[in-house]
Motif scaffolding. Structure first.
Motif, PDB file in Angstrom:
ATOM      1  N   ALA A   1      34.927  48.262  40.658  1.00 31.06           N
ATOM      2  CA  ALA A   1      35.196  46.305  42.094  1.00 31.06           C
ATOM      3  C   ALA A   1      34.505  45.475  40.915  1.00 31.06           C
ATOM      4  O   ALA A   1      35.291  44.452  41.191  1.00 31.06           O
ATOM      5  N   ILE A   2      34.405  46.020  40.217  1.00 33.92           N
ATOM      6  CA  ILE A   2      34.207  44.487  39.001  1.00 33.92           C
ATOM      7  C   ILE A   2      35.269  43.853  38.482  1.00 33.92           C
ATOM      8  O   ILE A   2      35.804  43.004  38.554  1.00 33.92           O
ATOM      9  N   ALA A   3      35.747  44.830  37.917  1.00 36.20           N
ATOM     10  CA  ALA A   3      37.332  45.077  37.483  1.00 36.20           C
ATOM     11  C   ALA A   3      37.941  44.418  38.464  1.00 36.20           C
ATOM     12  O   ALA A   3      39.141  43.603  38.011  1.00 36.20           O
ATOM     13  N   TRP A   4      38.821  45.179  39.549  1.00 35.64           N
ATOM     14  CA  TRP A   4      38.741  44.815  40.708  1.00 35.64           C
ATOM     15  C   TRP A   4      38.573  42.927  40.683  1.00 35.64           C
ATOM     16  O   TRP A   4      40.347  42.326  40.822  1.00 35.64           O
ATOM     17  N   MET A   5      37.985  42.954  41.099  1.00 36.15           N
ATOM     18  CA  MET A   5      37.678  41.496  41.573  1.00 36.15           C
ATOM     19  C   MET A   5      37.929  40.617  40.209  1.00 36.15           C
ATOM     20  O   MET A   5      38.696  39.292  40.622  1.00 36.15           O
ATOM     21  N   ASP A   6      38.017  40.577  38.906  1.00 33.64           N
ATOM     22  CA  ASP A   6      38.410  40.256  37.790  1.00 33.64           C
ATOM     23  C   ASP A   6      39.444  40.324  37.818  1.00 33.64           C
ATOM     24  O   ASP A   6      40.370  38.548  37.628  1.00 33.64           O
ATOM     25  N   SER A   7      40.155  40.645  38.140  1.00 33.58           N
ATOM     26  CA  SER A   7      41.685  41.077  38.774  1.00 33.58           C
ATOM     27  C   SER A   7      42.453  40.347  39.615  1.00 33.58           C
ATOM     28  O   SER A   7      43.194  39.244  39.243  1.00 33.58           O
ATOM     29  N   VAL A   8      41.730  40.421  40.571  1.00 39.02           N
ATOM     30  CA  VAL A   8      42.503  39.424  41.709  1.00 39.02           C
ATOM     31  C   VAL A   8      41.884  38.251  41.180  1.00 39.02           C
ATOM     32  O   VAL A   8      43.328  36.687  41.523  1.00 39.02           O
ATOM     33  N   VAL A   9      40.853  37.802  40.293  1.00 39.01           N
ATOM     34  CA  VAL A   9      40.947  35.932  39.750  1.00 39.01           C
ATOM     35  C   VAL A   9      41.552  35.306  39.176  1.00 39.01           C
ATOM     36  O   VAL A   9      42.176  34.089  38.701  1.00 39.01           O
ATOM     37  N   ARG A  10      42.314  36.302  37.731  1.00 44.47           N
ATOM     38  CA  ARG A  10      43.149  36.231  37.183  1.00 44.47           C
ATOM     39  C   ARG A  10      44.672  36.065  37.198  1.00 44.47           C
ATOM     40  O   ARG A  10      45.194  34.908  37.465  1.00 44.47           O
ATOM     41  N   TRP A  11      44.510  36.547  38.478  1.00 45.75           N
ATOM     42  CA  TRP A  11      45.731  36.464  39.238  1.00 45.75           C
ATOM     43  C   TRP A  11      46.268  35.305  40.526  1.00 45.75           C
ATOM     44  O   TRP A  11      47.506  34.293  40.367  1.00 45.75           O
ATOM     45  N   MET A  12      44.589  34.582  40.743  1.00 45.17           N
ATOM     46  CA  MET A  12      44.905  33.411  41.250  1.00 45.17           C
ATOM     47  C   MET A  12      45.115  32.570  40.374  1.00 45.17           C
ATOM     48  O   MET A  12      45.945  31.183  41.234  1.00 45.17           O
ATOM     49  N   ALA A  13      44.958  31.968  39.448  1.00 44.68           N
ATOM     50  CA  ALA A  13      45.205  31.412  38.312  1.00 44.68           C
ATOM     51  C   ALA A  13      46.866  31.352  38.280  1.00 44.68           C
ATOM     52  O   ALA A  13      47.220  29.677  37.627  1.00 44.68           O
ATOM     53  N   LYS A  14      47.358  32.574  38.341  1.00 46.73           N
ATOM     54  CA  LYS A  14      48.595  32.146  38.124  1.00 46.73           C
ATOM     55  C   LYS A  14      49.855  32.338  39.248  1.00 46.73           C
ATOM     56  O   LYS A  14      51.144  31.475  39.238  1.00 46.73           O
TER      57      LYS A  14
END
Length: 245
Positions: A213-226
């Protein structure tokens, strides 16, 4: 003949002339010959569309400008928030944002969409940004586009003009259309597709583990930036894995 026509048109342009008790009225021909043509229905529709697009672009730009400031985030959804919210809380703590998390266990787009619960929580917490995670309990609903479309639309309408991000469910099996339904209704850049990602699961086979779930949220945040329509400017990766939501 040409001279007579010119004289006639010229006299037609003048104000009414009065000779004694007799008033010579103009024909109105000059106004008819020189006035701008009335716009067609198509031209009127195009002008309204352009005005609406310009207004929407200005509103979007204003939203983006505000995202450089600390945010008050409202995160609503189903039990998937148990894993996502603590990681988002860690981001909030690291970057001076404020997070309010509202979990409605076993909830669906229908449950949220047939009530004004989201609007009630928006009025209560006054967020500047809304996160949603819904859909995991609707992976296998038949004819979902027909059954749930109005509820998804109502959820998004309750958000109003606030920037938002809808995080799609972490599919463990192919769905019957919930991801497509959300994607179709959400503003471009406001839906994160989780389907297709790798997840380590808990014993129930559905919920991602804490680390996943931590990795999932990290992926969301990285996607948001781009790719997000409304990327939050300050989302530095936190030093702590989770925080209290």
């Amino acid at each position: 003949l040409a001279l007579g026509l010119a004289l006639f048109v010229t006299l037609s342009a003048l104000e009414p002339i009065k000779i004694g008790d007799i008033e010579l009225r103009t024909t109105g021909m000059y106004e008819r010959l020189t006035r701008e043509p009335e716009p067609t229905p198509e031209e009127i529709a195009a002008a309204k569309q352009k005005e609406a697009e310009e207004k929407a672009a200005k509103q979007k730009e204003l939203k983006k400008q505000k995202l450089s400031q600390p945010q008050t985030i409202l995160f609503i959804g189903d039990s998937m928030l148990e894993g996502l919210a603590p990681r988002l809380a860690s981001y909030a703590k690291e970057n001076n944002h404020k997070l309010y998390s509202v979990i409605w266990y076993s909830s669906t787009s229908e449950v949220w969409g047939e009530t004004d619960s989201l609007k009630v929580n928006i009025d209560r917490y006054k967020p500047s940004y809304v996160f949603i995670c819904l859909g995991a309990n609707e992976l296998f609903v038949r004819d979902i586009a027909t059954k749930r479309d109005k509820f998804v639309k109502n959820i998004i309408s309750q958000i109003g003009d606030l920037p938002y991000l809808w995080i799609g469910p972490p599919n463990w099996k192919p769905d019957t259309g919930i991801n497509d339904l959300i994607d179709k209704n959400a503003e471009k850049g406001c839906f994160f597709l989780s389907n297709g990602m790798h997840f380590d699961r808990t014993s129930d086979g559905a919920h991602p583990t804490r680390n996943s779930a931590i990795a999932w949220m990290d992926s969301v945040v990285r996607w948001m930036a781009k790719s997000s329509a409304y990327p939050i400017a300050n989302m530095k990766v936190p030093s702590e894995p989770t925080a209290r939501a």
